[in-house]
Every structure is written in C-alpha cells, then in structure tokens.
Design a protein around this motif. Sequence first.
Motif, short mmCIF file in Angstrom:
data_model
loop_
_atom_site.label_atom_id
_atom_site.label_comp_id
_atom_site.label_asym_id
_atom_site.label_seq_id
_atom_site.Cartn_x
_atom_site.Cartn_y
_atom_site.Cartn_z
N ARG A 145 -10.73 -14.30 4.44
CA ARG A 145 -11.42 -15.27 5.30
C ARG A 145 -10.43 -16.14 6.06
N ARG A 146 -9.27 -16.39 5.46
CA ARG A 146 -8.25 -17.21 6.11
C ARG A 146 -7.45 -16.42 7.15
N GLY A 147 -7.76 -15.13 7.30
CA GLY A 147 -7.12 -14.33 8.34
C GLY A 147 -5.80 -13.69 7.95
N VAL A 148 -5.52 -13.64 6.65
CA VAL A 148 -4.29 -13.00 6.18
C VAL A 148 -4.50 -11.49 6.15
N SER A 149 -3.57 -10.74 6.74
CA SER A 149 -3.64 -9.28 6.67
C SER A 149 -3.40 -8.85 5.23
N ILE A 150 -4.21 -7.91 4.76
CA ILE A 150 -4.08 -7.43 3.39
C ILE A 150 -3.82 -5.93 3.43
N SER A 151 -2.81 -5.51 2.67
CA SER A 151 -2.55 -4.09 2.52
C SER A 151 -2.57 -3.76 1.03
N ALA A 152 -2.87 -2.53 0.73
CA ALA A 152 -2.93 -2.08 -0.65
C ALA A 152 -2.05 -0.86 -0.80
N VAL A 153 -1.28 -0.85 -1.87
CA VAL A 153 -0.40 0.28 -2.14
C VAL A 153 -0.99 1.06 -3.30
N GLY A 154 -1.12 2.37 -3.10
CA GLY A 154 -1.64 3.24 -4.15
C GLY A 154 -3.09 2.92 -4.49
N THR A 155 -3.36 2.83 -5.77
CA THR A 155 -4.74 2.65 -6.22
C THR A 155 -5.29 1.26 -5.93
N ALA A 156 -4.47 0.35 -5.45
CA ALA A 156 -4.97 -0.99 -5.12
C ALA A 156 -6.01 -0.93 -4.01
N THR A 157 -6.04 0.15 -3.26
CA THR A 157 -7.08 0.33 -2.24
C THR A 157 -8.46 0.27 -2.88
N TRP A 158 -8.56 0.78 -4.09
CA TRP A 158 -9.82 0.76 -4.82
C TRP A 158 -10.30 -0.68 -4.99
N LEU A 159 -9.37 -1.61 -5.26
CA LEU A 159 -9.74 -3.01 -5.44
C LEU A 159 -10.32 -3.60 -4.16
N LEU A 160 -9.70 -3.28 -3.03
CA LEU A 160 -10.22 -3.78 -1.76
C LEU A 160 -11.61 -3.22 -1.48
N ALA A 161 -11.82 -1.95 -1.82
CA ALA A 161 -13.14 -1.36 -1.63
C ALA A 161 -14.17 -2.06 -2.51
N GLN A 162 -13.82 -2.36 -3.74
CA GLN A 162 -14.76 -3.01 -4.66
C GLN A 162 -15.13 -4.42 -4.22
N THR A 163 -14.25 -5.11 -3.51
CA THR A 163 -14.56 -6.46 -3.03
C THR A 163 -15.46 -6.43 -1.81
N GLY A 164 -15.60 -5.27 -1.18
CA GLY A 164 -16.37 -5.16 0.05
C GLY A 164 -15.53 -5.38 1.29
N LEU A 219 -13.40 -3.51 2.62
CA LEU A 219 -13.18 -2.30 3.40
C LEU A 219 -14.47 -1.78 4.03
N ALA A 220 -15.54 -2.53 3.91
CA ALA A 220 -16.82 -2.09 4.47
C ALA A 220 -16.67 -1.80 5.96
N GLY A 221 -17.08 -0.62 6.35
CA GLY A 221 -16.99 -0.23 7.75
C GLY A 221 -15.60 0.18 8.20
N THR A 222 -14.68 0.31 7.26
CA THR A 222 -13.30 0.65 7.58
C THR A 222 -12.97 2.02 7.00
N ARG A 223 -12.28 2.84 7.79
CA ARG A 223 -11.82 4.13 7.27
C ARG A 223 -10.47 3.92 6.61
N CYS A 224 -10.28 4.50 5.46
CA CYS A 224 -8.99 4.40 4.77
C CYS A 224 -8.81 5.60 3.86
N THR A 225 -7.63 5.71 3.31
CA THR A 225 -7.36 6.80 2.37
C THR A 225 -6.94 6.22 1.03
N ILE A 226 -7.12 7.00 0.01
CA ILE A 226 -6.68 6.63 -1.32
C ILE A 226 -6.33 7.92 -2.05
N HIS A 227 -5.35 7.83 -2.93
CA HIS A 227 -5.02 9.03 -3.70
C HIS A 227 -5.60 8.94 -5.09
#
Length: 132
Positions: free
Chosen positions: A103-122, A124-132
């Motif tokens: 909400r404060r406008g900070v860019s967030i990146s996830a390395v490896g499985t951390a992408t799963w955490l971003l998806a769980q928070t919502g 990544l809604a409407g965003t295409r991404c990859t995860i291994h």
Amino acid sequence: MPFDLVVLVLPGFSHLALHAYIEPFRIANTISRLPLFRWRIAGLDARPVEGANALSIAVDATIDELGCKSDDRKPDQLAILAGEPVERQLTPQLNGFLRTIARRGVSISAVGTATWLLAQTGLLAGTRCTIH
C-alpha cells in the motif's frame, strides 16, 4: 542516495539465493565506485534467522520497524526469501506487513517459493508470474 533494498529472510531460507540476489548490487557498487545500492537484512523479529543449511544471519531491521516507518523512509524495494515448508510461513503478522508495504508503494519481489506467499496475500491478483 543509494537505492535502498530490504531483503526479508524467513526461517529456512536459501543462503545461495540470498547471496545470488545481493552480489550483483555489491559488484555494481564496486565497479562504479559509487554507493548505488544499499541493502539491509530484515526478519520477523530481531533474532538471527537460520537458513536451510543451519547457518544463521543477523537481522538489521524487523518487519514491525519497517512497517511503522514514515513514507519518506520507506525502502525502494523489498525482496522476500522464504524457507520450507513455505505454506506454513504466512502468519497474520507477515500478511499484514506485506499488504502495508504494498500500500505504501514499495516494489516487492519474491525469490523462489516466496512467490507463493505473495499469492496467498492476494498481492498477485491479476498478475502473471512464475514459480518453481
């Protein structure tokens, strides 16, 4: 001002992933002979965080400290490195922090499985991404 990076490491994170993320910034600073990038390690609390290889890393900031800072002191980017099993790492505290930082406008990146955490928070809604 250097680009301010915060790397949030969660228990069981990969040291290989952490150093692979940070080293290009260190090398850019060395080659340019300028402090282009500054990084800090963050944790859920102030205790050192143990990686998957049982080696611990000290924490420079906690998520509570980062979440409370005013917008003029917010980091430019937050990178998250999660451990295993990742599905057990999303706590209400971490969820609230990630949503606040976004909400404060900070860019967030996830390395490896951390992408799963971003998806769980919502986040990544409407965003295409990859995860291994």
